[in-house]
Design a protein around this motif. Structure first.
Motif, PDB file in Angstrom:
ATOM      1  N   ALA A 127       0.830  -1.207   0.000  1.00 13.30           N
ATOM      2  CA  ALA A 127       0.000   0.000   0.000  1.00 13.30           C
ATOM      3  C   ALA A 127       0.863   1.254   0.000  1.00 13.30           C
ATOM      4  O   ALA A 127       0.601   2.208  -0.749  1.00 13.30           O
ATOM      5  N   VAL A 128       1.907   1.269   0.825  1.00 15.84           N
ATOM      6  CA  VAL A 128       2.802   2.433   0.869  1.00 15.84           C
ATOM      7  C   VAL A 128       3.511   2.603  -0.477  1.00 15.84           C
ATOM      8  O   VAL A 128       3.646   3.719  -0.979  1.00 15.84           O
ATOM      9  N   GLY A 129       3.954   1.513  -1.079  1.00 19.06           N
ATOM     10  CA  GLY A 129       4.592   1.592  -2.386  1.00 19.06           C
ATOM     11  C   GLY A 129       3.661   2.093  -3.463  1.00 19.06           C
ATOM     12  O   GLY A 129       4.057   2.888  -4.324  1.00 19.06           O
ATOM     13  N   ALA A 130       2.398   1.642  -3.437  1.00 18.91           N
ATOM     14  CA  ALA A 130       1.429   2.109  -4.413  1.00 18.91           C
ATOM     15  C   ALA A 130       1.144   3.589  -4.258  1.00 18.91           C
ATOM     16  O   ALA A 130       1.063   4.322  -5.243  1.00 18.91           O
ATOM     17  N   VAL A 131       1.001   4.057  -3.017  1.00 20.99           N
ATOM     18  CA  VAL A 131       0.763   5.476  -2.771  1.00 20.99           C
ATOM     19  C   VAL A 131       1.979   6.301  -3.235  1.00 20.99           C
ATOM     20  O   VAL A 131       1.822   7.355  -3.872  1.00 20.99           O
ATOM     21  N   ALA A 132       3.177   5.823  -2.948  1.00 22.47           N
ATOM     22  CA  ALA A 132       4.372   6.536  -3.384  1.00 22.47           C
ATOM     23  C   ALA A 132       4.453   6.599  -4.915  1.00 22.47           C
ATOM     24  O   ALA A 132       4.820   7.635  -5.483  1.00 22.47           O
ATOM     25  N   LEU A 133       4.111   5.526  -5.584  1.00 19.57           N
ATOM     26  CA  LEU A 133       4.130   5.510  -7.047  1.00 19.57           C
ATOM     27  C   LEU A 133       3.108   6.479  -7.619  1.00 19.57           C
ATOM     28  O   LEU A 133       3.415   7.248  -8.543  1.00 19.57           O
ATOM     29  N   VAL A 134       1.911   6.474  -7.050  1.00 20.10           N
ATOM     30  CA  VAL A 134       0.864   7.392  -7.533  1.00 20.10           C
ATOM     31  C   VAL A 134       1.284   8.832  -7.305  1.00 20.10           C
ATOM     32  O   VAL A 134       1.126   9.691  -8.196  1.00 20.10           O
ATOM     33  N   LEU A 135       1.835   9.137  -6.131  1.00 19.53           N
ATOM     34  CA  LEU A 135       2.269  10.510  -5.853  1.00 19.53           C
ATOM     35  C   LEU A 135       3.408  10.927  -6.770  1.00 19.53           C
ATOM     36  O   LEU A 135       3.473  12.067  -7.216  1.00 19.53           O
ATOM     37  N   THR A 136       4.306  10.010  -7.064  1.00 18.50           N
ATOM     38  CA  THR A 136       5.427  10.320  -7.956  1.00 18.50           C
ATOM     39  C   THR A 136       4.919  10.603  -9.368  1.00 18.50           C
ATOM     40  O   THR A 136       5.405  11.529 -10.032  1.00 18.50           O
ATOM     41  N   LEU A 137       3.956   9.842  -9.820  1.00 18.63           N
ATOM     42  CA  LEU A 137       3.450  10.050 -11.169  1.00 18.63           C
ATOM     43  C   LEU A 137       2.587  11.303 -11.286  1.00 18.63           C
ATOM     44  O   LEU A 137       2.550  11.927 -12.341  1.00 18.63           O
ATOM     45  N   LEU A 138       1.882  11.661 -10.234  1.00 17.04           N
ATOM     46  CA  LEU A 138       0.996  12.816 -10.267  1.00 17.04           C
ATOM     47  C   LEU A 138       1.715  14.137 -10.018  1.00 17.04           C
ATOM     48  O   LEU A 138       1.288  15.180 -10.523  1.00 17.04           O
ATOM     49  N   LEU A 139       2.765  14.116  -9.238  1.00 16.89           N
ATOM     50  CA  LEU A 139       3.438  15.382  -8.887  1.00 16.89           C
ATOM     51  C   LEU A 139       4.628  15.668  -9.743  1.00 16.89           C
ATOM     52  O   LEU A 139       5.254  14.995 -10.372  1.00 16.89           O
TER      53      LEU A 139
END
Length: 58
Positions: free
Chosen positions: A46-58
């Motif tokens: 879950a933490v990895g998925a959130v980090a990936l989403v934040l990296t792609l969005l920001l």
């Protein structure tokens, strides 16, 4: 239809295997450790998925 006999002569009662009686011991610790590892892996995913989403969005 006759009952199918097992090696010890006991009658079979369907395809579902019956669980052995619950005994306290190291198996309880193993079960709790398995649950703890499951929770840790799910949290890491879950933490990895959130980090990936934040990296792609920001």
């Amino acid at each position: 239809m006759p009952f199918i006999r097992t090696a010890r002569g006991a009658r079979r009662r369907g395809a579902t295997r019956r669980r052995r009686p619950h005994r306290l011991g190291s198996h309880d610790f193993d079960r709790w450790l398995d649950h703890l590892v499951d929770i840790a892996v799910i949290t890491a995913l879950a933490v990895g998925a959130v980090a990936l989403v934040l990296t792609l969005l920001l």
